[in-house]
Design an enzyme around this catalytic site. Sequence first.
Site, PDB file in Angstrom:
ATOM      1  CB  SER A 266      -1.186  -6.011  -2.636  1.00 47.68           C
ATOM      2  OG  SER A 266      -2.150  -7.018  -2.433  1.00 47.68           O
TER       3      SER A 266
ATOM      4  CG  ASP B  63      -5.359  -4.505   3.870  1.00 47.75           C
ATOM      5  OD1 ASP B  63      -6.266  -5.138   3.290  1.00 47.75           O
ATOM      6  OD2 ASP B  63      -4.222  -4.334   3.389  1.00 47.75           O
TER       7      ASP B  63
ATOM      8  CG  HIS C 180      -5.163  -3.795   0.136  1.00 47.28           C
ATOM      9  ND1 HIS C 180      -4.156  -4.426   0.841  1.00 47.28           N
ATOM     10  CD2 HIS C 180      -5.027  -4.251  -1.141  1.00 47.28           C
ATOM     11  CE1 HIS C 180      -3.469  -5.214   0.039  1.00 47.28           C
ATOM     12  NE2 HIS C 180      -3.961  -5.125  -1.174  1.00 47.28           N
TER      13      HIS C 180
END
Lengths: 278, 278
Positions: free
Chosen positions: A146, A223, A256
């Site tokens: 991320s 995600d 995620h």
Amino acid sequence: MTVNAERIAAHRLYGSWQYRYRHRSQATGVPMTYSVYVPPEAADKRPPQVIFWLSGLTCTDENFSTKSGAQRLAAELNLLLVMPDTSPRGEAVAYDLGQGAGFYLNATVALWSSHYRMFDYLSDELPALIRQQFSTGDRQSIMGHSMGGHGALLMALRHPRRYCSVSAFAPIVNPSEVPWGRKAFGEYMGQDEKAWRQWDSCRLLADGGAQPLPVLIDQGDADPFMPEQLQPETWAALARQHQWPLTLRIQPGYDHSYFFIASFIDDHLRFHAGYLHT
Amino acid sequence: MTVNAERIAAHRLYGSWQYRYRHRSQATGVPMTYSVYVPPEAADKRPPQVIFWLSGLTCTDENFSTKSGAQRLAAELNLLLVMPDTSPRGEAVAYDLGQGAGFYLNATVALWSSHYRMFDYLSDELPALIRQQFSTGDRQSIMGHSMGGHGALLMALRHPRRYCSVSAFAPIVNPSEVPWGRKAFGEYMGQDEKAWRQWDSCRLLADGGAQPLPVLIDQGDADPFMPEQLQPETWAALARQHQWPLTLRIQPGYDHSYFFIASFIDDHLRFHAGYLHT
């Protein structure tokens, strides 16, 4: 040579050690924490090569060390893992916005610029400290998740000769165009967007000039942040255009979380080992 | 048949799913949370066998699910993992001492006895619910850590025909003799220690009568709780005396953390698979 870092935790793990250190950083001017997994001594006594892991928003050095399961295969593949924190912290850094959200850049706005220098910290200071503390090989690779995926691509694009390979889970590839990045970049560098360019991996890639490195990117298609914040296809299109050897894998049903990371971290370690060990 | 459990989370993990559920428990009278890892469908379509994991003091159902790394090998070995919470929780259970510290027993003292019935919950209600929710094989094994190691040994001793095998990491084997156990047992069952006997795995083993089961126990020798709270040798001596097939491994340098669990969880899964799959 004196190593200027205090060991604050040590846990036996997969036949070797998971460590946690604190040191006063020159780059950020405050105490910084980092974790290291040292693999068991290899049968052929070769020192381990190094992989840096950069974590995402809100994380510390401990998310990856406790949740990824990476150390199991790192032990087998003779890889030393370094897990920095995601920002300066502590009383001397009294800005709540920034803690856990350093974005791996050097801030220029006065409120932030004396401490929020994660790019300098990760470029030189921390790698040098690791080489002082441990007997390692002379190669390194970098990966992240991320915001940390953004960080890994950024480091690879800004220092292409320092890394053998780069990989990312659900990276923020285009921070100057998406809400998470725009908020942080505006805070750290002000509203002149020209200054953002050098911290955005899409812009850096489009500018050309960096030596292509092998890249592996995994992205879960469930995600919730993919459509607005992540957009790996944007980076992939630029990578193709600039002849970067990229494998982009869209993983069906994955989100995620660290469950996603744990599911594919072994592939990332094998990918990096292929370049670190040749 | 209606399954009376609400799914509150689902994460794709190692090619299948990590789930989290909440249901109103008959045994404890309050909503209970549990996590389940369902392995990918086996090539030969055989349904997975079931392993229960019981966690230690202060834990929820999530410590093992996020930190052990067990699901990787569970996927490969076709094992369904069930991770219950460690006590009742919530507004209806307004006793701070008890939350995260249920000790897998049925309390008798009035303050606790209406909700703190983890033994009944784990003996019948939760296994029946799992069989309703998932297509599984008809065998099960049980394992746990610290207070959950006590729980696993207790369940195996009280219900020897229901489990194929039992294992534990750093179990509290003799709760009626050590501080953690004495505090909890006194609270939950009052000061008459005769009533404690049926919840202490050393006492149950000494009393004889339970059919011996294969047991694997791992204990780190750098575990700060070993000398006072754990004492695996006491259980091992009784096990030898009563012809229980026990493997006790003292692991040099390992502590009481999930790093210790992650290092040896694969051995435990293979141990159980050996009995579940024959």
